[in-house]
Scaffold this active site. Structure first.
Site, mmCIF file in Angstrom:
data_model
loop_
_atom_site.group_PDB
_atom_site.id
_atom_site.type_symbol
_atom_site.label_atom_id
_atom_site.label_comp_id
_atom_site.label_asym_id
_atom_site.label_seq_id
_atom_site.Cartn_x
_atom_site.Cartn_y
_atom_site.Cartn_z
ATOM 1 N N CYS A 1 0.907 8.497 1.966
ATOM 2 C CA CYS A 1 0.185 9.758 2.178
ATOM 3 C C CYS A 1 1.111 10.947 2.334
ATOM 4 O O CYS A 1 0.952 11.930 1.651
ATOM 5 C CB CYS A 1 -0.807 9.685 3.319
ATOM 6 S SG CYS A 1 -0.580 8.456 4.538
ATOM 7 N N SER B 1 0.865 -1.165 0.000
ATOM 8 C CA SER B 1 0.000 0.000 0.000
ATOM 9 C C SER B 1 0.906 1.221 0.000
ATOM 10 O O SER B 1 1.874 1.281 0.760
ATOM 11 C CB SER B 1 -0.880 0.000 1.251
ATOM 12 O OG SER B 1 -1.496 1.245 1.380
ATOM 13 N N GLU C 1 4.848 10.504 3.350
ATOM 14 C CA GLU C 1 6.151 10.042 3.787
ATOM 15 C C GLU C 1 7.235 10.544 2.855
ATOM 16 O O GLU C 1 7.304 10.147 1.684
ATOM 17 C CB GLU C 1 6.179 8.512 3.849
ATOM 18 C CG GLU C 1 5.341 7.934 4.979
ATOM 19 C CD GLU C 1 3.878 7.750 4.610
ATOM 20 O OE1 GLU C 1 3.412 8.423 3.680
ATOM 21 O OE2 GLU C 1 3.206 6.921 5.228
ATOM 22 N N HIS D 1 4.953 0.461 13.943
ATOM 23 C CA HIS D 1 3.932 1.307 13.343
ATOM 24 C C HIS D 1 2.614 1.408 14.084
ATOM 25 O O HIS D 1 2.021 0.404 14.440
ATOM 26 C CB HIS D 1 3.684 0.866 11.900
ATOM 27 C CG HIS D 1 4.677 1.511 10.993
ATOM 28 N ND1 HIS D 1 4.475 1.713 9.668
ATOM 29 C CD2 HIS D 1 5.885 2.034 11.270
ATOM 30 C CE1 HIS D 1 5.522 2.314 9.156
ATOM 31 N NE2 HIS D 1 6.393 2.514 10.104
ATOM 32 N N GLU E 1 6.115 5.034 14.143
ATOM 33 C CA GLU E 1 4.956 5.823 13.752
ATOM 34 C C GLU E 1 3.975 5.914 14.920
ATOM 35 O O GLU E 1 3.622 4.903 15.521
ATOM 36 C CB GLU E 1 4.297 5.148 12.556
ATOM 37 C CG GLU E 1 3.322 6.012 11.856
ATOM 38 C CD GLU E 1 3.128 5.577 10.409
ATOM 39 O OE1 GLU E 1 3.963 4.830 9.880
ATOM 40 O OE2 GLU E 1 2.124 5.977 9.820
#
Lengths: 89, 903
Positions: B508, B349, B510, B541, B642
C-alpha cells in the site's frame, strides 16, 4: 461411465470460472457444474479416467498412480491434461 | 429504545461532528467523473463480478509429490525441482475474449494453499490439527477477523462447495486430497518448524500470550513471507527466458567446485544456478502449456474473430516463453506472466509492479512510432491488465487475508517520480495508465503518484481527475520524503541519491528500494527502474498501540482474555512520565520478543522454502549466485516494526495527561473503572456495529456520562492543538528511534512502518474502551495520521499541521486518509483546490495522503442494500476494495470518517 454421475467439470468443453460454474465452450453459455451434461460431452483427462489409476479400496476419491515407480497417491478428480503419463481408459 | 451515543452527544452539545465545512446535500450525490470500460474489459470485469474466490489443490499436489520424491537432496534443488514440476502440470484455462491470459490457477479468480508454509488453518474447525493450531497464539487473529459476506467471498459452504479459511471455495471432491496434503506437511511446514524452534526462546510463552491477546496480529515468516515490495521485470524483458537460462548455465560452469573466496556460502552458488535453470524451465513449460491450449481452442473455434484471437495469444506466448518481447502487447503479457509466476512461488501480498509506465515505455514508444499500435489499443490492453490483476487472490488464513488484508492484494503501480538524473519521469504512457484506471475502475493495480514539485501540472491534474472517480487511487506519496528515508536506511548498504530515485511503492505505501537498468530494444538504449530490495512485509507487524496502553493501565493484564500478558509492573503511575516510561518498557519487550521469533521464522523459511524465481529477478542474485536468503538481493535492511492505532493511543495519552495528571479531575482508578464499565455502554459486539457513533447506552449507564464527556472533550489529534501534537511528536521521536535498536536475521536494523491496512478493525475489536472516549470493541482510527472519526474540527489544514509536527522521513511511511464529499471538489475549480491541498501537505512534509471521494449516504445505503452495490469501491487504508467484500468493522469505520464538504 454412468452419465448421471458426470458433471460439467468432467467435460473437455467446459471452461471453469469458479468452483460452482463455468462456460460451456460449445453452447457459449454459463453452466453450473452440478447440473446434467449434454450429448456434446467429451471426457476431460482426469486421474479417474486414466488406465494407470487405481482407486483406494472402499472409496472412490483417492487412489494411486501406477505409472510411476514410486506409485504416488493421487485423487480421482485431478485434471491430467498436462500429465505425461496419462492414458485414457 | 436504547440511546445512541450520537443522540447523547447532541443533547450535551458536544462538538463531535462527522461533517466539516458545511452540510452535505440531502440527496445522494454521485461521483463527478465516471467513465465506462471498453467493451472487452467490461465483459471480463462483469465476469469477475460474478466469480467466486476459488481454490484448488493442483499446484500443491504436484509440488508435494515431487518434493517427497527428492528427499535427501539439497533443499534449494529440491524446492526448484518441485516448483518446476508444479508449474509444468498446472491446467491452462483461457477465457473467451481475453487478450492477456494465464492465471494463478485454473479458475478465473483462483488460488491455492501452500501447506509447506502452514497447514493447520484451512482444516475443518473440528479437526484436531486445527484445534492444536488454535492453542498457538497465531490462530487468535483468525477468531476476531471478519470477511465481507458479499461479492466473491465464499464465507459458507454450499452444495458441493466447501468454504475454507473463511473466504475460499473448494470443490468437495478435492477436500480429501487437501486434508492428505496438509497432513503430509505436519512437522515439516515453516509454521510447525518455527513453533518448535521458537520454543527454545526463554520467553516463548510471553510471545504466545502477546499473539493470543492480538497485541500483535501477523507473523510474516509462515503466512506471507514475501511482499509489500517491488518486483523487477528487467532481466526477462532484456534477455528473455532463454537468455537467462544460458547465463545461468555459463555461471554454473564457472562456479562449480569454487568457493570464490567465501568459505561459508561460496559453494552454494552452484546449487542456486542449477535451481534457477530448473525453475525457468518449469515456467517456460507453463507458458507453453497455455500456448497449446490457445492452439487447441483455435482449432475448435468456429467464430473466425475468436479463432484469430486464440492464434494471436498462442503466437505471443510461444515467443515470450523464450525471447525478449517485440511489441507492447508481448511486453505486457510477459510482465503479467512474471508477476503471476512469483505469486505462485510463495504466499505473497503486495508484490507491486512498480513504475510500469516507465518500464514499458520502450515498447510503447517504438510501437507508436512504427504505427504498430494506437493509444486506444494500448488503453484497452491496460484495462485488460487491470482486470487480470484484480482477479488475483491471495490464499492465507482468515486472520491474514480478512483481518489484515481485507482480501486485497496490494499490487501498487506507481507513476511519476524522478529519473536517475533528477528529471520528471512521467511520460505519455503514464497518462494512458491513468485513463485506463478511470475507465476500468477496479481495485488492482492500485495507483500511486510519486509526487515531486517537478512533475508537470497537466499530469497532476490528470491524476486528480482519476481521484474524482472515487476509486481511491491514485494515492499521493512524497517523492522527497521517500528518497530521504531510503538514503538514511540503505545508505549503509551503498545506496546513492541516483539509485534512491529508482524507488517505488511496495504494497500500500511501503517505500521500497529500486535500481536502474539499461535496456536495449532494437538497438536503442533506455534506462528503466525495478525493485532491488527484500520484502518489507516482514518483521514485527501490527502492534496494537492502544491495547498495550490498556495493559499498562491494568498492570500487564489483558482483561478480555483474563491472561497476565506482561509481567506486572506494580507501579502506581503517579506521573505522566512514569506512565509513559512503563508504556515504552512494555512496548520494547514486545518488539524484542517478536523480533527474535520473526527472525527464527524467516530463518527456517530461507533454509527450506527460499524464493528462487523471485530472487533471480532482483539485482544482484544472478550476478552473485545467491538467493534472497543468502543476501543475493542488493538491499536487505527491509525488516520493520509496524504499528496500528497510533491516533487512539495519542488521544488517550492526551486525555490521561490532561484529566489525571495536569488537572487532576479524575484519578487513574476512576478512569480504569470507567474503561471496565465501557463508559456505561453495551459492547460493540452486542450492538453489531463497530463505529463509535452508533454505540448504545446500557440501562443505568448514565452514571458514567460525566467522565465519558470529559474524555471525549480532551484534546484530540488533527486540530493543530500544540498540547496533543507535542505528545505525538514525543511518541514518534521515540518510536522511530526505538525500532532501530532491533536487528533482523540479516543483521540489519529495523525501522518504523506506520500503516494500519485493515488491522484497526480486529485489533479494535479486542481492545477495551480507551481513555480518549473510544468504546470497547470499536474500530481504531484508520491509518497512522488520520484523525479519529468526528474529532477533527478545524479542517484539513489543521490536520496537516498536526500530522507533520514530527519528521516523517524517519519512518518508511505514515498514512493519512481523508473523506471528501463529491460536491466539494466539483469542476476544474474543485480539481485545482484538491491539487493545492495535496501539494500543501506534501510541502509541509507529509508522506502520504489519499482521498475517498464519496457521499457517506451512499455507503449507508450500500450497507443496507449490498445487492445494489457490487461495483462500489472505497479506499480503506492504503488500498481500494469492493465495498461488499469488506468486513463490517471496516465498513462501519469508513462510514464514520469525517466527511469534508469543502476543501
Amino acid at each position: 461411465m454412468n452419465g448421471k454421475e458426470l458433471k460439467h467439470h468432467d467435460c473437455r468443453n467446459f471452461i471453469p470460472v469458479d468452483v460452482a460454474k463455468g462456460i460451456c465452450n460449445v453452447h457459449k453459455q454459463m453452466v453450473l457444474i452440478d447440473t446434467p451434461v449434454c450429448e456434446k460431452f467429451r471426457t476431460l483427462p482426469k486421474c479417474k479416467n486414466c488406465a494407470h489409476f487405481t482407486a483406494d479400496p472402499g472409496q472412490d476419491t483417492m487412489g494411486t498412480c501406477e505409472a510411476e515407480k514410486t506409485k504416488p497417491w493421487t485423487f480421482a478428480d485431478l485434471i491430467t491434461v498436462t500429465c505425461e503419463n496419462y492414458s485414457a481408459k | 429504545m436504547p440511546k445512541k451515543i450520537a443522540d447523547i452527544l447532541k443533547e450535551k452539545g458536544i462538538p463531535i461532528n462527522f461533517q466539516y465545512g458545511g452540510t452535505a446535500p440531502e440527496e445522494l450525490v454521485e461521483r463527478e467523473v465516471k467513465k465506462e470500460p471498453d467493451p472487452r474489459p467490461k465483459k471480463l470485469l462483469n465476469l469477475y463480478f460474478d466469480t467466486l474466490s476459488s481454490a484448488t489443490v493442483e499446484f500443491p499436489y504436484w509440488y508435494t509429490r515431487k518434493w517427497k520424491e527428492l528427499e535427501g537432496d539439497i533443499p534449494v534443488i529440491r524446492r526448484a525441482t518441485a516448483m518446476k514440476y508444479a508449474f509444468s502440470h498446472l491446467t491452462p484455462t483461457i477465457f473467451p475474449g481475453e487478450k492477456l491470459v494465464m492465471g494463478k490457477a485454473r479458475y478465473y479468480r483462483g488460488s491455492f494453499p501452500m501447506p509447506w508454509e502452514s497447514e493447520g488453518y484451512f482444516l475443518a474447525k473440528e479437526d484436531e490439527l486445527y484445534q492444536a493450531a488454535l492453542k498457538k497464539g497465531s490462530a487468535s487473529a483468525d477468531e476476531v477477523s471478519k470477511f465481507g459476506s458479499g461479492g466473491g467471498n465464499v464465507t459458507k459452504s454450499f452444495g458441493s462447495v466447501v468454504s475454507i479459511a473463511g473466504k475460499f471455495g473448494i470443490r468437495e471432491e478435492e477436500v480429501p486430497a487437501l486434508i492428505r496434503l496438509s497432513r503430509e506437511w505436519v512437522g515439516k511446514s515453516v509454521d510447525d518448524l518455527r513453533s518448535k524452534y521458537e520454543q527454545m526462546m526463554p520467553d516463548y510463552d510471553f510471545k504466545e500470550k502477546i499473539m493470543r491477546s492480538v497485541i500483535c496480529m501477523f507473523e510474516s515468516g509462515f503466512t506471507l513471507p514475501l511482499g509489500r515490495e517491488v518486483i523487477n521485470y528487467y532481466y526477462p524483458l532484456q534477455y528473455g527466458f532463454d537468455g537467462l537460462i544460458e547465463m545461468a548455465k555459463e555461471r554454473k560452469a564457472e562456479v562449480a567446485g569454487n568457493a570464490g573466496g567465501d568459505g561459508v556460502i561460496g559453494m552454494d552458488r552452484l546449487y542456486f544456478y542449477e535451481a534457477v535453470i530448473l525453475v525457468l524451465e518449469g515456467i517456460q513449460t507453463w507458458i507453453l502449456n497455455y500456448a497449446k491450449e490457445a492452439r487447441r481452442l483455435a482449432a475448435e473455434e468456429t467464430d473466425p474473430t475468436q479463432k484469430a484471437e486464440y492464434e494471436e495469444i498462442a503466437e505471443c506466448l510461444e515467443w515470450i516463453a523464450h525471447k525478449q518481447p517485440r511489441t507492447f502487447r508481448e511486453a505486457l503479457q510477459l510482465i503479467y506472466t512474471i508477476h503471476i509466476a512469483v505469486l505462485n512461488e510463495d504466499a505473497i501480498s503486495g508484490m507491486s509492479p512498480g513504475r510500469v509506465g516507465q518500464i514499458l515505455w520502450p515498447w510503447f514508444e517504438q510501437d507508436i512510432e512504427a504505427g504498430r499500435t494506437t493509444e486506444e489499443e494500448v488503453i484497452e490492453l491496460l484495462e485488460l491488465h487491470r482486470v487480470k490483476m484484480t482477479c488475483i487472490d491471495c490464499f492465507a488464513s482468515a486472520g491474514v487475508v480478512g483481518g489484515v488484508l481485507s482480501g486485497n492484494t496490494f499490487n501498487n503501480l506507481c507513476l511519476g517520480g524522478l529519473t536517475r538524473d533528477g528529471r520528471p519521469a512521467t511520460n505519455r504512457l503514464e497518462f494512458l495508465i491513468l485513463e485506463a484506471g478511470i475507465r476500468c475502475a477496479c481495485p488492482q493495480p492500485t495507483l500511486s503518484v510519486l509526487y515531486d514539485e517537478k512533475l508537470p501540472e497537466d499530469f497532476l491534474l490528470k491524476a486528480i481527475e482519476c481521484v474524482k472517480t472515487g476509486t481511491g487511487y491514485p494515492a499521493w506519496m512524497n517523492n522527497r520524503n521517500a528518497i530521504e528515508f531510503l538514503l538514511w536506511q540503505y545508505g549503509r548498504e551503498g545506496m546513492t541519491l541516483e539509485e534512491a530515485r529508482a524507488f517505488s511503492i511496495g504494497g500500500c505505501l511501503e517505500t521500497s528500494p529500486g535500481a536502474w537498468h539499461e535496456l536495449t530494444l532494437n538497438g536503442k538504449t533506455y534506462e528503466i527502474p525495478g525493485g532491488a530490495g527484500q520484502p518489507t512485509s516482514v518483521g514485527v507487524h501490527f502492534l496494537a498501540n492502544p491495547k498495550i496502553l490498556e495493559c499498562v493501565l491494568f498492570n500487564g493484564r489483558d482483561n478480555r482474555t483474563g491472561e497476565q500478558v506482561y509481567p506486572a509492573h506494580n507501579r502506581k503511575l503517579e506521573t505522566y512520565e512514569e506512565l509513559w516510561e512503563v508504556y515504552k518498557q512494555y512496548y520494547e519487550m514486545t518488539v524484542d520478543v517478536l523480533c527474535r521469533a520473526n527472525n527464527i521464522q524467516h530463518d527456517i523459511w530461507r533454509k527450506n522454502n527460499m524464493s528462487i524465481f523471485h530472487s533471480l529477478l532482483k539485482p544482484d542474485c544472478l550476478t552473485k549466485g545467491h538467493h534472497i536468503g543468502n543476501l543475493g538481493i542488493r538491499y536487505n535492511g527491509t525488516f520493520n516494526v509496524e504499528s496500528c492505532g497510533t491516533v487512539n493511543l495519542i488521544n488517550s495519552l492526551a486525555a490521561l495527561k490532561k484529566l489525571v495528571y495536569d488537572e487532576k479531575k479524575y484519578t487513574l482508578d476512576q478512569i480504569r473503572e470507567a474503561i471496565l464499565a465501557n463508559f456505561g455502554f453495551k459492547t460493540a459486539e452486542e450492538v453489531g456495529n463497530y463505529s463509535l457513533v452508533t454505540q448504545e447506552k446500557k440501562e443505568g449507564g448514565e452514571v458514567w456520562d460525566d467522565i465519558h464527556t470529559d474524555c471525549l472533550l480532551a484534546p484530540k489529534h488533527g486540530n493543530a492543538d500544540p498540547y496533543v501534537d507535542a505528545i505525538l511528536k514525543e511518541y514518534e521521536d521515540w518510536f522511530c528511534d526505538m525500532c532501530t535498536k532491533y536487528e533482523s536475521l540479516y543483521a540489519k536494523p529495523l525501522y518504523a512502518c506506520q500503516i494500519s491496512v485493515s488491522t484497526h478493525g480486529p485489533q479494535g475489536a479486542v481492545t477495551l474502551a480507551t481513555p480518549d472516549g473510544r468504546l470497547a470493541g470499536t474500530t481504531y482510527a484508520d491509518a497512522s495520521m488520520s484523525p479519529y472519526p468526528g474529532t477533527d474540527r478545524n479542517g484539513p489544514y489543521a490536520i496537516f499541521t498536526s500530522a507533520t509536527c514530527w519528521d516523517q522521513t524517519k519512518s518508511q511511511n505514515s498514512q493519512l486518509n481523508i473523506k471528501v464529499h463529491p460536491s466539494a471538489i466539483k469542476g476544474m475549480e474543485g480539481a485545482r483546490k484538491l491539487l493545492e491541498m495535496t501539494r500543501a501537505y506534501m510541502r509541509a512534509g507529509g508522506f502520504h495522503i489519499q482521498y475517498n471521494v464519496v457521499d457517506s449516504k451512499v455507503l449507508r445505503d450500500a450497507q443496507e442494500h449490498p445487492e445494489n452495490y457490487r461495483e462500489l469501491m472505497v479506499r480503506v487504508a492504503g488500498f481500494t476494495q469492493y465495498w461488499v467484500e469488506l468486513g463490517k468493522h471496516i465498513q462501519d469505520e469508513v462510514i464514520a470518517r469525517t466527511e469534508y464538504e469543502a476543501v
